[in-house]
Design a protein around this motif. Structure first.
Motif, PDB file in Angstrom:
ATOM      1  N   ASP A   1       0.818  -1.151   0.079  1.00  0.00           N
ATOM      2  CA  ASP A   1      -0.108  -0.007  -0.132  1.00  0.00           C
ATOM      3  C   ASP A   1       0.926   1.384   0.112  1.00  0.00           C
ATOM      4  N   ILE A   2       2.126   0.994  -0.076  1.00  0.00           N
ATOM      5  CA  ILE A   2       2.938   2.352   0.068  1.00  0.00           C
ATOM      6  C   ILE A   2       4.187   2.099  -0.618  1.00  0.00           C
ATOM      7  N   PRO A   3       4.784   3.386  -1.447  1.00  0.00           N
ATOM      8  CA  PRO A   3       5.969   2.962  -2.122  1.00  0.00           C
ATOM      9  C   PRO A   3       7.265   2.500  -1.300  1.00  0.00           C
ATOM     10  N   VAL A   4       7.791   1.621  -1.604  1.00  0.00           N
ATOM     11  CA  VAL A   4       8.780   0.990  -0.687  1.00  0.00           C
ATOM     12  C   VAL A   4       9.996   0.326  -1.579  1.00  0.00           C
ATOM     13  N   SER A   5      11.238   0.749  -0.809  1.00  0.00           N
ATOM     14  CA  SER A   5      12.400  -0.121  -1.284  1.00  0.00           C
ATOM     15  C   SER A   5      12.540  -1.189  -0.259  1.00  0.00           C
ATOM     16  N   VAL A   6      12.253  -2.541  -0.317  1.00  0.00           N
ATOM     17  CA  VAL A   6      12.518  -3.714   0.471  1.00  0.00           C
ATOM     18  C   VAL A   6      14.096  -3.977   0.674  1.00  0.00           C
ATOM     19  N   MET A   7      14.734  -3.715   1.635  1.00  0.00           N
ATOM     20  CA  MET A   7      16.096  -3.792   1.614  1.00  0.00           C
ATOM     21  C   MET A   7      16.367  -5.139   2.347  1.00  0.00           C
ATOM     22  N   ASN A   8      17.566  -5.807   1.731  1.00  0.00           N
ATOM     23  CA  ASN A   8      17.877  -7.118   2.252  1.00  0.00           C
ATOM     24  C   ASN A   8      19.289  -7.333   2.342  1.00  0.00           C
ATOM     25  N   PHE A   9      19.975  -7.366   3.233  1.00  0.00           N
ATOM     26  CA  PHE A   9      21.500  -7.820   3.342  1.00  0.00           C
ATOM     27  C   PHE A   9      21.570  -9.232   3.199  1.00  0.00           C
ATOM     28  N   VAL A  10      21.829  -9.974   1.840  1.00  0.00           N
ATOM     29  CA  VAL A  10      21.479 -11.052   1.796  1.00  0.00           C
ATOM     30  C   VAL A  10      22.481 -11.981   2.480  1.00  0.00           C
ATOM     31  N   GLU A  11      23.718 -11.682   2.867  1.00  0.00           N
ATOM     32  CA  GLU A  11      24.680 -12.356   3.637  1.00  0.00           C
ATOM     33  C   GLU A  11      24.178 -12.911   5.113  1.00  0.00           C
ATOM     34  N   GLY A  12      23.371 -11.966   5.608  1.00  0.00           N
ATOM     35  CA  GLY A  12      22.900 -12.443   6.969  1.00  0.00           C
ATOM     36  C   GLY A  12      23.504 -11.598   8.044  1.00  0.00           C
TER      37      GLY A  12
ATOM     38  N   PRO B   1      25.305 -16.087  -0.120  1.00  0.00           N
ATOM     39  CA  PRO B   1      24.242 -15.613   0.105  1.00  0.00           C
ATOM     40  C   PRO B   1      23.195 -16.305   0.735  1.00  0.00           C
ATOM     41  N   LYS B   2      22.104 -15.881   1.330  1.00  0.00           N
ATOM     42  CA  LYS B   2      21.120 -16.622   1.982  1.00  0.00           C
ATOM     43  C   LYS B   2      19.755 -16.300   1.256  1.00  0.00           C
ATOM     44  N   SER B   3      19.275 -17.323   0.442  1.00  0.00           N
ATOM     45  CA  SER B   3      18.171 -17.219  -0.564  1.00  0.00           C
ATOM     46  C   SER B   3      16.855 -16.943   0.396  1.00  0.00           C
ATOM     47  N   GLY B   4      16.433 -17.349   1.352  1.00  0.00           N
ATOM     48  CA  GLY B   4      15.418 -17.775   1.922  1.00  0.00           C
ATOM     49  C   GLY B   4      14.601 -16.466   2.105  1.00  0.00           C
ATOM     50  N   GLY B   5      15.061 -15.347   2.627  1.00  0.00           N
ATOM     51  CA  GLY B   5      14.317 -14.154   2.891  1.00  0.00           C
ATOM     52  C   GLY B   5      14.060 -13.425   1.747  1.00  0.00           C
TER      53      GLY B   5
ATOM     54  N   GLN C   1      18.345 -20.637  -5.576  1.00  0.00           N
ATOM     55  CA  GLN C   1      19.632 -20.467  -5.046  1.00  0.00           C
ATOM     56  C   GLN C   1      20.733 -20.353  -6.412  1.00  0.00           C
ATOM     57  N   GLN C   2      20.558 -21.058  -7.424  1.00  0.00           N
ATOM     58  CA  GLN C   2      21.386 -20.777  -8.480  1.00  0.00           C
ATOM     59  C   GLN C   2      21.341 -19.340  -8.967  1.00  0.00           C
ATOM     60  N   TRP C   3      20.435 -18.886  -9.037  1.00  0.00           N
ATOM     61  CA  TRP C   3      20.038 -17.381  -9.474  1.00  0.00           C
ATOM     62  C   TRP C   3      20.982 -16.693  -8.762  1.00  0.00           C
ATOM     63  N   MET C   4      20.490 -16.541  -7.379  1.00  0.00           N
ATOM     64  CA  MET C   4      21.240 -15.879  -6.257  1.00  0.00           C
ATOM     65  C   MET C   4      22.952 -16.070  -6.369  1.00  0.00           C
ATOM     66  N   ASN C   5      23.020 -17.222  -6.575  1.00  0.00           N
ATOM     67  CA  ASN C   5      24.717 -17.383  -6.699  1.00  0.00           C
ATOM     68  C   ASN C   5      25.418 -16.752  -7.650  1.00  0.00           C
ATOM     69  N   GLY C   6      24.535 -16.642  -8.759  1.00  0.00           N
ATOM     70  CA  GLY C   6      24.822 -16.078 -10.271  1.00  0.00           C
ATOM     71  C   GLY C   6      24.972 -14.653  -9.819  1.00  0.00           C
ATOM     72  N   LEU C   7      24.102 -14.035  -9.149  1.00  0.00           N
ATOM     73  CA  LEU C   7      24.279 -12.558  -8.800  1.00  0.00           C
ATOM     74  C   LEU C   7      25.571 -12.342  -7.863  1.00  0.00           C
ATOM     75  N   TRP C   8      25.617 -13.205  -7.181  1.00  0.00           N
ATOM     76  CA  TRP C   8      26.784 -13.074  -6.291  1.00  0.00           C
ATOM     77  C   TRP C   8      28.302 -13.286  -6.866  1.00  0.00           C
ATOM     78  N   GLU C   9      28.366 -13.910  -7.908  1.00  0.00           N
ATOM     79  CA  GLU C   9      29.517 -14.291  -8.495  1.00  0.00           C
ATOM     80  C   GLU C   9      29.630 -12.821  -9.486  1.00  0.00           C
ATOM     81  N   GLU C  10      28.805 -12.216  -9.743  1.00  0.00           N
ATOM     82  CA  GLU C  10      28.967 -11.078 -10.410  1.00  0.00           C
ATOM     83  C   GLU C  10      29.205  -9.984  -9.687  1.00  0.00           C
ATOM     84  N   LYS C  11      28.575 -10.025  -8.560  1.00  0.00           N
ATOM     85  CA  LYS C  11      28.909  -8.880  -7.426  1.00  0.00           C
ATOM     86  C   LYS C  11      30.438  -9.133  -7.095  1.00  0.00           C
ATOM     87  N   ASP C  12      30.970 -10.312  -6.787  1.00  0.00           N
ATOM     88  CA  ASP C  12      32.250 -10.580  -6.612  1.00  0.00           C
ATOM     89  C   ASP C  12      33.410 -10.121  -7.307  1.00  0.00           C
TER      90      ASP C  12
END
Length: 299
Positions: free
Chosen positions: A167-178, A199-203, A272-283
């Motif tokens: 119901d509101i404009p939002v940027s949902v922030m997640n530090f994936v490493e936890g 990366p922790k994908s569950g959240g 998890q494969q998608w998240m790991n791909g993002l993290w490989e590029e980020k690294d």
């Protein structure tokens, strides 16, 4: 002299926090006491304006009391009235101030998933509650394996938070490493990345499931500190010469929205494969950002 600077900056931060948090809490009480849509909508707008003002003053103090250079790159152009998922690497409490500087009044207000214990931080805990920041248990896999109800509890917190976020404009922030990166944590994990924890994908999966197609895109943020990971004292004492930030706006894969991460093993593996791909590029991006020559840039 540095300690005098730290004292002055810390005092100003406390004053700024109190000046903004008192009316912020008042608006939150009105919103809770009068749960009617027009009242809630008006209160949400007031709360957002107060939070943006609070962040702006903190950012102005960084510019006034330090010579820290901010080098911000990327082509992301979020809408101020949109809905976004924001993912970032996590190394220091300074990360939060950096993210707020990058996105304040350029994207919807960042709302973080916080550890439940942070609710008890004086003044700030109530301010985060007033701004609808979700408080999570952040249980380990071993704890959830022993008591699956703990995992369901965090899922329910995520679901309720995302219902409000619709119901509101939002940027949902997640530090994936936890947790914040340290070399000791990196080594104990056996992380395959040079500069990141696993990366922790569950959240992330729970947010995508709860908000469905309501999210416009993913804002993928990489933060680098070429001179070494700083503390908040380093920032206030003007011992942080440069911060580099890279923001990439990415589409959210349709096949990863509203899947059953908890019970569907095939979906969980794809996610998890998608998240790991993002993290490989980020690294790889982090490696380049840390090795690049200093840039005289501020902003």
């Amino acid at each position: 002299m540095r300690w005098l600077r730290v004292f002055v900056v810390l005092l100003l931060i406390v004053v700024n926090t109190l000046v903004h948090c008192l009316p912020l809490l008042a608006a939150a009480v009105v919103k809770a006491a009068l749960p009617f849509k027009p009242v809630r909508r008006a209160c949400n707008r007031v709360l957002t304006l107060l939070a943006e003002s609070w962040i702006s003053v903190n950012t102005a103090m960084i510019h006034a009391f330090t010579d820290t250079r901010f080098v911000i790159e990327g082509t992301a152009a979020p809408r101020i009235d949109g809905h976004y998922l924001v993912l970032a690497n996590h190394q220091s409490w300074v990360d939060i101030l950096v993210l707020q500087k990058v996105f304040n009044r350029r994207a919807p207000l960042l709302r973080f998933f916080l550890k439940r214990q942070l609710f008890w931080v004086p003044v700030l805990g109530l301010a985060w509650w007033a701004l609808d920041f979700p408080f999570m248990g952040r249980y380990t896999r071993k704890q959830i394996a022993k008591n699956p109800e703990l995992g369901r509890r965090d899922m329910e917190v995520t679901r309720r938070a995302c219902e409000k976020f619709r119901d509101i404009p939002v940027s949902v922030m997640n530090f994936v490493e936890g947790t914040r990166f340290t070399r000791a944590k990196h080594d104990s994990q056996g992380s395959p990345f040079r500069h990141l924890l696993k990366p922790k994908s569950g959240g992330v999966a729970f947010v995508l499931d709860a908000m469905g197609e309501g999210l416009q895109s993913l804002l993928d943020v990489t933060i680098a500190y070429p001179a070494g990971i700083p503390t908040m004292i380093d920032l206030m004492a003007d011992r942080l010469p440069e911060v580099r930030v890279l923001v990439k706006e990415r589409p959210i894969p349709a096949e990863l929205v509203q899947g059953n991460y908890q019970d569907d093993r095939e979906f969980r593996a794809r996610f998890q494969q998608w998240m790991n791909g993002l993290w490989e590029e980020k690294d790889a991006d982090l490696e380049q950002m840390l090795q690049a020559s200093p840039v005289r840039a501020a902003g």
